[in-house]
Motif scaffolding. Sequence first.
Motif, mmCIF file in Angstrom:
data_model
loop_
_atom_site.group_PDB
_atom_site.id
_atom_site.type_symbol
_atom_site.label_atom_id
_atom_site.label_comp_id
_atom_site.label_asym_id
_atom_site.label_seq_id
_atom_site.Cartn_x
_atom_site.Cartn_y
_atom_site.Cartn_z
ATOM 1 N N ARG A 12 31.550 41.195 45.362
ATOM 2 C CA ARG A 12 32.688 42.068 45.657
ATOM 3 C C ARG A 12 32.238 43.223 46.557
ATOM 4 N NH1 ARG A 12 34.896 44.064 40.075
ATOM 5 N NH2 ARG A 12 36.338 45.158 41.482
ATOM 6 N N PRO A 13 33.128 43.761 47.367
ATOM 7 C CA PRO A 13 32.775 44.932 48.181
ATOM 8 C C PRO A 13 32.422 46.131 47.302
ATOM 9 C CG PRO A 13 34.798 43.920 48.981
ATOM 10 C CD PRO A 13 34.496 43.272 47.664
ATOM 11 N N ILE A 14 31.463 46.921 47.746
ATOM 12 C CA ILE A 14 31.055 48.130 47.036
ATOM 13 C C ILE A 14 31.256 49.325 47.964
ATOM 14 C CG2 ILE A 14 29.193 49.273 45.766
ATOM 15 C CD1 ILE A 14 27.770 46.549 45.654
ATOM 16 N N ARG A 15 31.927 50.343 47.486
ATOM 17 C CA ARG A 15 32.051 51.585 48.239
ATOM 18 C C ARG A 15 30.920 52.518 47.825
ATOM 19 N NH1 ARG A 15 37.199 52.640 50.121
ATOM 20 N NH2 ARG A 15 36.117 54.196 51.408
ATOM 21 N N PHE A 16 30.333 53.209 48.798
ATOM 22 C CA PHE A 16 29.223 54.122 48.554
ATOM 23 C C PHE A 16 29.515 55.503 49.130
ATOM 24 C CE2 PHE A 16 26.755 50.171 48.211
ATOM 25 C CZ PHE A 16 25.858 50.468 47.201
ATOM 26 N N MET A 17 28.837 56.491 48.575
ATOM 27 C CA MET A 17 28.732 57.772 49.260
ATOM 28 C C MET A 17 27.577 57.673 50.251
ATOM 29 S SD MET A 17 29.208 60.698 46.314
ATOM 30 C CE MET A 17 27.856 60.099 45.293
ATOM 31 N N ALA A 18 27.686 58.369 51.367
ATOM 32 C CA ALA A 18 26.598 58.430 52.338
ATOM 33 C C ALA A 18 26.528 59.850 52.882
ATOM 34 C CB ALA A 18 26.816 57.431 53.471
ATOM 35 N N LYS A 19 25.322 60.302 53.192
ATOM 36 C CA LYS A 19 25.196 61.669 53.676
ATOM 37 C C LYS A 19 25.981 61.838 54.975
ATOM 38 C CE LYS A 19 20.629 60.905 55.845
ATOM 39 N NZ LYS A 19 19.226 61.371 55.862
ATOM 40 N N SER A 20 26.589 63.013 55.119
ATOM 41 C CA SER A 20 27.506 63.260 56.228
ATOM 42 C C SER A 20 26.847 63.141 57.592
ATOM 43 C CB SER A 20 28.132 64.657 56.076
ATOM 44 O OG SER A 20 27.136 65.655 56.024
ATOM 45 N N GLY A 30 24.811 57.718 67.503
ATOM 46 C CA GLY A 30 25.747 58.313 66.555
ATOM 47 C C GLY A 30 26.983 57.453 66.366
ATOM 48 N N TRP A 31 27.472 56.879 67.473
ATOM 49 C CA TRP A 31 28.654 56.019 67.397
ATOM 50 C C TRP A 31 28.367 54.766 66.585
ATOM 51 C CZ3 TRP A 31 29.592 51.022 69.270
ATOM 52 C CH2 TRP A 31 30.921 50.602 69.192
ATOM 53 N N LEU A 32 27.204 54.153 66.820
ATOM 54 C CA LEU A 32 26.838 52.960 66.079
ATOM 55 C C LEU A 32 26.671 53.266 64.586
ATOM 56 C CD1 LEU A 32 24.255 51.353 68.535
ATOM 57 C CD2 LEU A 32 26.556 50.506 67.998
ATOM 58 N N SER A 33 26.101 54.436 64.292
ATOM 59 C CA SER A 33 25.928 54.835 62.901
ATOM 60 C C SER A 33 27.277 54.994 62.212
ATOM 61 C CB SER A 33 25.142 56.149 62.829
ATOM 62 O OG SER A 33 25.017 56.594 61.492
ATOM 63 N N ARG A 34 28.201 55.692 62.864
ATOM 64 C CA ARG A 34 29.536 55.871 62.289
ATOM 65 C C ARG A 34 30.223 54.527 62.079
ATOM 66 N NH1 ARG A 34 29.569 60.038 65.918
ATOM 67 N NH2 ARG A 34 30.817 58.884 67.450
ATOM 68 N N LEU A 35 30.101 53.633 63.061
ATOM 69 C CA LEU A 35 30.735 52.321 62.969
ATOM 70 C C LEU A 35 30.186 51.536 61.796
ATOM 71 C CD1 LEU A 35 32.574 50.105 64.159
ATOM 72 C CD2 LEU A 35 30.638 49.389 65.570
ATOM 73 N N PHE A 36 28.865 51.532 61.662
ATOM 74 C CA PHE A 36 28.230 50.760 60.594
ATOM 75 C C PHE A 36 28.638 51.272 59.217
ATOM 76 C CE2 PHE A 36 24.702 50.300 57.560
ATOM 77 C CZ PHE A 36 24.626 48.914 57.495
ATOM 78 N N PHE A 37 28.488 52.583 58.987
ATOM 79 C CA PHE A 37 28.749 53.118 57.657
ATOM 80 C C PHE A 37 30.238 53.123 57.320
ATOM 81 C CE2 PHE A 37 24.467 54.750 58.380
ATOM 82 C CZ PHE A 37 23.880 54.431 57.168
ATOM 83 N N THR A 38 31.077 53.251 58.324
ATOM 84 C CA THR A 38 32.513 53.153 58.076
ATOM 85 C C THR A 38 32.898 51.719 57.744
ATOM 86 O OG1 THR A 38 32.985 54.992 59.589
ATOM 87 C CG2 THR A 38 34.809 53.532 59.042
ATOM 88 N N THR A 39 32.300 50.760 58.462
ATOM 89 C CA THR A 39 32.608 49.347 58.242
ATOM 90 C C THR A 39 32.247 48.893 56.838
ATOM 91 O OG1 THR A 39 32.297 48.824 60.591
ATOM 92 C CG2 THR A 39 32.137 46.999 59.029
ATOM 93 N N ILE A 40 31.108 49.347 56.327
ATOM 94 C CA ILE A 40 30.692 48.906 54.995
ATOM 95 C C ILE A 40 31.322 49.742 53.891
ATOM 96 C CG2 ILE A 40 28.531 47.968 55.871
ATOM 97 C CD1 ILE A 40 27.074 50.368 54.732
ATOM 98 N N GLY A 41 32.242 50.644 54.265
ATOM 99 C CA GLY A 41 33.031 51.351 53.262
ATOM 100 C C GLY A 41 32.420 52.612 52.706
ATOM 101 N N GLY A 80 40.652 49.966 40.972
ATOM 102 C CA GLY A 80 40.065 48.766 40.398
ATOM 103 C C GLY A 80 38.883 48.220 41.162
ATOM 104 N N LYS A 81 38.232 49.061 41.974
ATOM 105 C CA LYS A 81 37.135 48.604 42.821
ATOM 106 C C LYS A 81 35.774 49.062 42.286
ATOM 107 C CE LYS A 81 40.206 48.753 46.855
ATOM 108 N NZ LYS A 81 40.468 49.371 48.175
ATOM 109 N N LEU A 82 34.717 48.656 42.984
ATOM 110 C CA LEU A 82 33.345 49.029 42.624
ATOM 111 C C LEU A 82 32.897 50.233 43.433
ATOM 112 C CD1 LEU A 82 31.657 45.490 42.560
ATOM 113 C CD2 LEU A 82 32.620 46.767 40.628
#
Length: 244
Positions: free
Chosen positions: A56-64, A74-85, A111-113
């Motif tokens: 199942r998809p997992i949502r995480f906190m990530a440092k700002s 920076g753009w690639l970083s934002r894209l990656f971390f936004t994509t994985i939730g 109801g998510k992880l």
Amino acid sequence: MLYWVLKWILIGPWLRVLWRPKVEGLEHVPATGPAILASNHVAFIDSVFLPLMVHRPIRFMAKSEYFTGKGLKGWLSRLFFTTIGCVPVDRAGGRAARAALDAGKQVLEEGKLWGMYPEGTRSPDGQLYRGKTGVARLALESGVPVIPCAMVNFHEIQPAGAKLPRLNKRVHMRIGAPLDFSRYAGMAGDRFVERSVTDEIMYNLMELSGQEYVDVYAAKVKKPDKPAHGEATADKPTPAHTAA
């Protein structure tokens, strides 16, 4: 959609071939319903292999900082971390930390992880450090189970300071049985209860991972004025540990 494309087509299959992940206890992750996945944090790849192996998809906190970089990187970083939730969080604490917990609570109410690293930052040396009580506060406020997830040998695959993981070792993870803290219902905000809950989670992570436990915060060890190695307290946490 991009999340599933990355997981099953573009990136996931290559990761499975190169590191042949071995996961014990995957059956402890529920097929439906909310839960907090609490993991030790020894390498960047923790955030890659845990979502890869859980169905199942997992949502995480990530440092700002991952969301505020400049230029192409920076753009690639934002894209990656936004994509994985991932949800950005300012690790300075205060209202920002409360907002991050509220975001996690909302995810759980859907109801998510929700994935968390109780240590708050990556281990600087492969040892397991004292957990911060945010995970306990969220567990008590939401009433959902906490599932301990141990990255067993990730500090060997990607040692501190290494930019790329090594290819000569097989990824190994252990997922423990869900921890039920319903006995503390209505006690969110009690710092002694929250410390006890956090230490029980860390005790389970220590047992699953086999790491040596150090009873100080990892962020403190990373500071320039960190104490000598021999000054760190290495007492093991216990489920009844209630130190403030």
